[in-house]
Design an enzyme around this catalytic site. Structure first.
Site, PDB file in Angstrom:
ATOM      1  N   GLU A  35     -20.092  -3.927 -17.934  1.00  0.00           N
ATOM      2  CA  GLU A  35     -19.679  -3.431 -16.622  1.00  0.00           C
ATOM      3  C   GLU A  35     -20.834  -2.677 -15.968  1.00  0.00           C
ATOM      4  O   GLU A  35     -21.459  -1.826 -16.598  1.00  0.00           O
ATOM      5  CB  GLU A  35     -18.455  -2.516 -16.770  1.00  0.00           C
ATOM      6  CG  GLU A  35     -18.102  -1.674 -15.572  1.00  0.00           C
ATOM      7  CD  GLU A  35     -17.830  -2.492 -14.320  1.00  0.00           C
ATOM      8  OE1 GLU A  35     -18.363  -2.117 -13.258  1.00  0.00           O
ATOM      9  OE2 GLU A  35     -17.105  -3.507 -14.411  1.00  0.00           O
ATOM     10  N   GLY A  48       0.227  -4.258  -6.421  1.00  0.00           N
ATOM     11  CA  GLY A  48       1.526  -4.739  -6.852  1.00  0.00           C
ATOM     12  C   GLY A  48       1.390  -6.006  -7.672  1.00  0.00           C
ATOM     13  O   GLY A  48       0.399  -6.734  -7.549  1.00  0.00           O
ATOM     14  N   ARG A 116      -3.880   1.676  -8.770  1.00  0.00           N
ATOM     15  CA  ARG A 116      -4.808   0.841  -9.535  1.00  0.00           C
ATOM     16  C   ARG A 116      -5.432   1.604 -10.699  1.00  0.00           C
ATOM     17  O   ARG A 116      -5.536   1.092 -11.813  1.00  0.00           O
ATOM     18  CB  ARG A 116      -5.926   0.335  -8.621  1.00  0.00           C
ATOM     19  CG  ARG A 116      -5.529  -0.740  -7.656  1.00  0.00           C
ATOM     20  CD  ARG A 116      -6.667  -1.033  -6.691  1.00  0.00           C
ATOM     21  NE  ARG A 116      -6.320  -2.081  -5.746  1.00  0.00           N
ATOM     22  CZ  ARG A 116      -6.636  -3.359  -5.892  1.00  0.00           C
ATOM     23  NH1 ARG A 116      -7.307  -3.752  -6.957  1.00  0.00           N
ATOM     24  NH2 ARG A 116      -6.295  -4.254  -4.989  1.00  0.00           N
ATOM     25  N   ARG A 199      -7.237   1.730   4.205  1.00  0.00           N
ATOM     26  CA  ARG A 199      -6.384   2.018   3.058  1.00  0.00           C
ATOM     27  C   ARG A 199      -6.320   3.513   2.830  1.00  0.00           C
ATOM     28  O   ARG A 199      -7.316   4.228   2.968  1.00  0.00           O
ATOM     29  CB  ARG A 199      -6.920   1.325   1.804  1.00  0.00           C
ATOM     30  CG  ARG A 199      -7.251  -0.141   2.006  1.00  0.00           C
ATOM     31  CD  ARG A 199      -7.736  -0.794   0.749  1.00  0.00           C
ATOM     32  NE  ARG A 199      -6.625  -1.016  -0.177  1.00  0.00           N
ATOM     33  CZ  ARG A 199      -6.550  -2.070  -0.978  1.00  0.00           C
ATOM     34  NH1 ARG A 199      -7.502  -2.975  -0.986  1.00  0.00           N
ATOM     35  NH2 ARG A 199      -5.534  -2.216  -1.791  1.00  0.00           N
ATOM     36  N   ASP A 315     -11.107 -12.693  -9.001  1.00  0.00           N
ATOM     37  CA  ASP A 315     -11.741 -12.731  -7.685  1.00  0.00           C
ATOM     38  C   ASP A 315     -13.102 -13.413  -7.711  1.00  0.00           C
ATOM     39  O   ASP A 315     -13.561 -13.924  -6.689  1.00  0.00           O
ATOM     40  CB  ASP A 315     -11.897 -11.313  -7.132  1.00  0.00           C
ATOM     41  CG  ASP A 315     -10.605 -10.747  -6.581  1.00  0.00           C
ATOM     42  OD1 ASP A 315      -9.637 -11.513  -6.416  1.00  0.00           O
ATOM     43  OD2 ASP A 315     -10.554  -9.530  -6.309  1.00  0.00           O
ATOM     44  N   ALA A 328      -4.511 -10.205  -7.773  1.00  0.00           N
ATOM     45  CA  ALA A 328      -4.685  -9.683  -9.128  1.00  0.00           C
ATOM     46  C   ALA A 328      -3.802 -10.438 -10.115  1.00  0.00           C
ATOM     47  O   ALA A 328      -4.210 -10.733 -11.244  1.00  0.00           O
ATOM     48  CB  ALA A 328      -4.376  -8.189  -9.166  1.00  0.00           C
TER      49      ALA A 328
END
Length: 443
Positions: A35, A48, A116, A199, A315, A328
Site C-alpha cells: 500500500e 453502502g 468507510r 461529501r 475500481d 465497492a
C-alpha cells in the site's frame, strides 16, 4: 519465496484489496499486500453494500460480512425512497415534505450504510500482522530473471519484491492498470464524468434539529435538475452521510488530484433553486467542503482485466460512478471469483506438468477465467451508473422528470445488481476454469 505454492502480491489496501487478502489467507494461499499510503486510511464518508455484496462477502470469508454488520447502521425503513428535492414548497424543512416519487423494497436490513474507515478498521483487525507493507508505491512489474520466482515488483523507493501472481486493487488511479494495458492505452486512465460530489458528515443531533427525525433516519435520494443528493445515517446513527452531486460541464481543474477542498459556494449555487430540505442539508455541510471528481471507465473500458500473471480488480478494473451505490460491492464479487480461481489453481500446483511452467499456466488460466466471468457484468455496472446519474438529474431526454418512467428504469437496473445469484457465479467460475484447464492440457 516458496516455489511450492502460489504466492500472491496485492497492490492496494483498500476494501477490495483487504477483502481479497482475507479470502486468500483463509484458503491457505500466501499473500502480501503493498500500500502506498502510510497507514490504513479511508475517506471520511459513508459507504453502502447491497444484498449481493453481502452474499459475496460470505463467500470470500464469513468474517467479512460479520465485520460489516458490526459497523452497519440499520435504516429506520427497509424501503429506499426517491423524493423530489426540487419542487418542495415552504421554507422550514421540519414542516414540509419532499414529494415521494417512488420507493423500492430493499429486503430486511438491506442496503445498509457504514463509515468507510470503520469498516476498513474492522477488516484490518482480521489480518495477521505483517501481511500489509505500507509506503510502497508500485513502479513496475516484470517477469523475474529466475522463472521460479514469478513476477518482479519494483517500488518507487528502490526496493523490490517477488510473487507468482500480482493483483491490482489500487483504485481508480491504478498503476497496475497502466502496466497491464500500457501507459498510452486509452483505458489506462479513468476519465472525468463531468459530475463531482460534495461529501460530508453532519452530526446527527444537528441534522435532526434542522430537518426532523423522519428525514434523517433512513435512506433518501433527492432528485432535481442538474444536481441530486443521497443521504443516509452512518456510525450507528450518530452521523448523517451526505453525498451531493453536481453536473459540471467544464474539465476537472486539477490534473494531479481528483479531490479538492474548496468554498461551498458552487455547491450552494447548484442547489439554490431546490426546496428547503435540500437547501438546509447543503447549509449544514462544512465550508470549505470536500469535492470529489467522479471519474470512471465508461469512455474507455479495459478490453481485458488480465494478462499472464497480472490482473486488476475493483475500481482498478471497473471504476464506476457511485450512483448505483454498488461499486465497492462489485469489487467484493471480484474478490470472490479471484479467491475461487486461485484456490483451484493452488490445489493443482502439485500435479501441474512442467513444474514452474505449469504453475504459470495455471495462474494465467485462473486470471483468464476471472476476466471471462466478471468483465461483462462489471462493465455493465459502469455504463448503468452513468445512466442512473442522468436519470436522477432529469437529464435523460426520454424520461426527464417523469417519476413513473424513472422508477421503471431504476427498478430493473437496481434489481439486476441486488438479485445477482452469487452461487451461480461461483458455479460458472468452476466450470469455466475446469474447461480452460482441460483445453490447456489438450494442447
Amino acid at each position: 519465496m516458496s516455489t511450492d505454492s502460489i504466492e500472491v502480491a496485492i497492490i492496494g489496501a483498500g476494501i477490495t484489496g483487504i477483502t481479497l487478502a482475507l479470502g486468500l489467507l483463509s484458503r491457505g494461499i500466501p499473500v502480501r499486500v503493498y500500500e502506498r499510503a502510510r497507514d490504513f486510511h479511508e475517506i471520511g464518508a459513508g459507504i453502502g453494500f447491497t444484498p449481493n455484496a453481502e452474499w459475496a462477502m460470505k463467500v470470500v470469508d464469513p468474517r467479512i460480512q460479520a465485520a460489516f454488520k458490526r459497523v452497519a447502521t440499520p435504516n429506520a425503513s427497509d424501503w429506499f425512497q426517491w423524493v423530489d428535492g426540487f419542487n418542495e414548497s415552504g421554507t422550514d424543512p421540519r414542516e414540509t415534505e419532499e414529494q415521494l416519487l417512488f420507493k423500492i423494497y430493499l429486503g430486511e436490513r438491506g442496503f445498509e450504510g457504514c463509515h468507510r474507515a470503520d469498516f476498513l478498521g474492522e477488516l484490518a483487525r482480521l489480518l495477521p500482522e505483517g501481511v500489509v507493507t505500507f509506503q510502497k508505491a508500485l513502479d513496475t512489474v516484470e517477469p523475474a530473471a529466475d522463472n521460479s520466482l514469478g513476477q518482479l515488483l519494483r517500488f518507487q523507493d528502490g526496493t523490490t519484491a517477488t510473487a507468482h501472481a500480482v493483483i491490482g486493487c489500487d483504485g481508480i488511479r491504478s498503476r497496475v492498470r497502466q502496466i497491464l494495458l500500457g501507459e498510452d492505452h486509452p483505458a489506462a486512465s479513468a476519465h472525468y464524468s463531468h459530475k463531482y460530489a460534495a461529501r460530508g458528515l453532519i452530526p446527527m443531533d444537528r441534522a435532526r434539529e434542522a430537518l426532523g427525525e423522519d428525514k434523517v433516519a433512513t435512506r433518501f435520494m433527492h432528485l432535481g435538475p442538474d444536481a441530486h443528493a443521497l443521504t443516509f445515517p452512518v456510525s450507528h446513527g450518530s452521523l448523517l452521510n451526505v453525498v451531493a452531486f453536481v453536473t459540471d460541464p467544464n474539465p476537472w481543474p486539477y490534473a494531479d488530484r481528483w479531490t479538492a477542498q474548496g468554498p461551498k459556494e458552487d455547491v450552494t449555487a447548484a442547489f439554490s433553486r431546490f426546496g428547503p430540505t435540500m437547501r438546509t442539508i447543503i447549509d449544514l455541510l462544512p465550508d470549505p467542503i470536500d469535492q470529489w471528481a467522479v471519474f470512471d471507465t465508461y469512455d474507455h473500458p479495459p478490453n481485458t482485466y488480465s494478462r499472464g500473471a497480472v490482473c486488476i480488480a475493483g475500481d482498478a478494473a471497473h471504476a464506476a460512478a457511485p450512483h448505483h451505490g454498488a461499486g465497492a460491492g462489485c469489487g467484493v464479487e471480484d474478490a470472490a471469483v479471484l479467491c475461487a480461481v486461485l484456490d483451484m489453481a493452488a490445489k493443482r500446483v502439485d500435479t501441474a506438468k512442467d513444474g514452474t511452467e505449469g504453475k504459470a499456466a495455471l495462474i494465467t488460466t485462473a486470471f483468464e477465467t476471472y476476466d471471462a466471468v466478471r468483465r461483462e457484468r462489471a462493465q455493465w455496472l459502469v455504463e448503468s451508473s452513468r445512466v442512473i446519474g442522468n436519470l436522477y438529474e432529469w437529464q435523460d431526454k426520454e424520461v426527464g422528470s417523469d417519476a413513473s418512467r424513472c422508477h421503471d428504469e431504476v427498478y430493473w437496473r437496481s434489481h439486476r445488481i441486488w438479485d445477482y445469484d452469487i452461487d451461480a457465479m461461483m458455479r460458472e467460475t468452476a466450470e469455466v476454469f475446469e474447461a480452460r484447464v482441460a483445453g490447456v492440457a489438450k494442447n
